[in-house]
Design a protein around this motif. Structure first.
Motif, PDB file in Angstrom:
ATOM      1  N   VAL A  30       0.839  -1.205   0.000  1.00 24.45           N
ATOM      2  CA  VAL A  30       0.000   0.000   0.000  1.00 24.45           C
ATOM      3  C   VAL A  30       0.872   1.252   0.000  1.00 24.45           C
ATOM      4  O   VAL A  30       0.577   2.227  -0.703  1.00 24.45           O
ATOM      5  CB  VAL A  30      -0.967  -0.017   1.204  1.00 24.45           C
ATOM      6  N   GLU A  31       1.946   1.250   0.758  1.00 23.62           N
ATOM      7  CA  GLU A  31       2.849   2.404   0.781  1.00 23.62           C
ATOM      8  C   GLU A  31       3.524   2.615  -0.570  1.00 23.62           C
ATOM      9  O   GLU A  31       3.696   3.748  -1.011  1.00 23.62           O
ATOM     10  CB  GLU A  31       3.900   2.243   1.886  1.00 23.62           C
ATOM     11  N   ARG A  32       3.909   1.519  -1.256  1.00 18.46           N
ATOM     12  CA  ARG A  32       4.503   1.656  -2.590  1.00 18.46           C
ATOM     13  C   ARG A  32       3.479   2.211  -3.575  1.00 18.46           C
ATOM     14  O   ARG A  32       3.810   3.061  -4.417  1.00 18.46           O
ATOM     15  CB  ARG A  32       5.034   0.318  -3.076  1.00 18.46           C
ATOM     16  N   ILE A  33       2.236   1.757  -3.459  1.00 17.46           N
ATOM     17  CA  ILE A  33       1.179   2.273  -4.332  1.00 17.46           C
ATOM     18  C   ILE A  33       0.941   3.750  -4.050  1.00 17.46           C
ATOM     19  O   ILE A  33       0.778   4.553  -4.975  1.00 17.46           O
ATOM     20  CB  ILE A  33      -0.110   1.451  -4.154  1.00 17.46           C
ATOM     21  N   ARG A  34       0.943   4.117  -2.785  1.00 16.87           N
ATOM     22  CA  ARG A  34       0.739   5.521  -2.426  1.00 16.87           C
ATOM     23  C   ARG A  34       1.851   6.389  -2.997  1.00 16.87           C
ATOM     24  O   ARG A  34       1.600   7.480  -3.531  1.00 16.87           O
ATOM     25  CB  ARG A  34       0.679   5.683  -0.911  1.00 16.87           C
ATOM     26  N   GLY A  35       3.079   5.904  -2.931  1.00 16.27           N
ATOM     27  CA  GLY A  35       4.196   6.656  -3.513  1.00 16.27           C
ATOM     28  C   GLY A  35       4.049   6.811  -5.016  1.00 16.27           C
ATOM     29  O   GLY A  35       4.310   7.881  -5.575  1.00 16.27           O
ATOM     30  N   THR A  37       1.215   6.778  -6.731  1.00 16.01           N
ATOM     31  CA  THR A  37       0.116   7.698  -7.034  1.00 16.01           C
ATOM     32  C   THR A  37       0.529   9.147  -6.776  1.00 16.01           C
ATOM     33  O   THR A  37       0.099  10.043  -7.504  1.00 16.01           O
ATOM     34  CB  THR A  37      -1.138   7.367  -6.210  1.00 16.01           C
ATOM     35  N   ASP A  38       1.363   9.383  -5.783  1.00 16.29           N
ATOM     36  CA  ASP A  38       1.872  10.739  -5.557  1.00 16.29           C
ATOM     37  C   ASP A  38       2.723  11.199  -6.737  1.00 16.29           C
ATOM     38  O   ASP A  38       2.637  12.359  -7.165  1.00 16.29           O
ATOM     39  CB  ASP A  38       2.686  10.801  -4.261  1.00 16.29           C
ATOM     40  N   ASP A  39       3.541  10.300  -7.283  1.00 16.34           N
ATOM     41  CA  ASP A  39       4.343  10.640  -8.457  1.00 16.34           C
ATOM     42  C   ASP A  39       3.458  10.938  -9.665  1.00 16.34           C
ATOM     43  O   ASP A  39       3.713  11.874 -10.427  1.00 16.34           O
ATOM     44  CB  ASP A  39       5.313   9.507  -8.804  1.00 16.34           C
TER      45      ASP A  39
END
Length: 84
Positions: A30-35, A37-39
């Motif tokens: 989830v944290e990798r996905i959040r990163g 999506t921020d990019d």
């Protein structure tokens, strides 16, 4: 009663660590996905700044297409008269 304590010990020693390890893997994903999506969001915001001239370019393109269409219709009419 002894089986109850064995079940509790098994739950504490085997099931909880497995559940916690799996939860940790899910949260890391989830944290990798959040990163990511921020990019994507920052790239999209940067792209918006580059699209300011698009309406003017489309208006120029529309005018050019109309001029070409008018010329093509005139040409086709002339050719039709010559051939007909």
């Amino acid at each position: 009663m002894v089986l109850w304590w064995i079940g509790n010990a098994l739950l504490l020693l085997a099931v909880f660590p497995i559940v916690i390890a799996l939860l940790n893997r899910v949260l890391a994903a989830v944290e990798r996905i959040r990163g990511a999506t921020d990019d994507i969001l920052s790239g999209g915001v940067a792209l918006i700044g580059q699209l300011g001239g698009v309406p003017d370019a489309l208006a120029t393109t529309d005018a050019t297409v109309e001029e070409v269409a008018t010329g093509a219709v005139r040409y086709a009419g002339s050719v039709a008269r010559l051939l007909g």
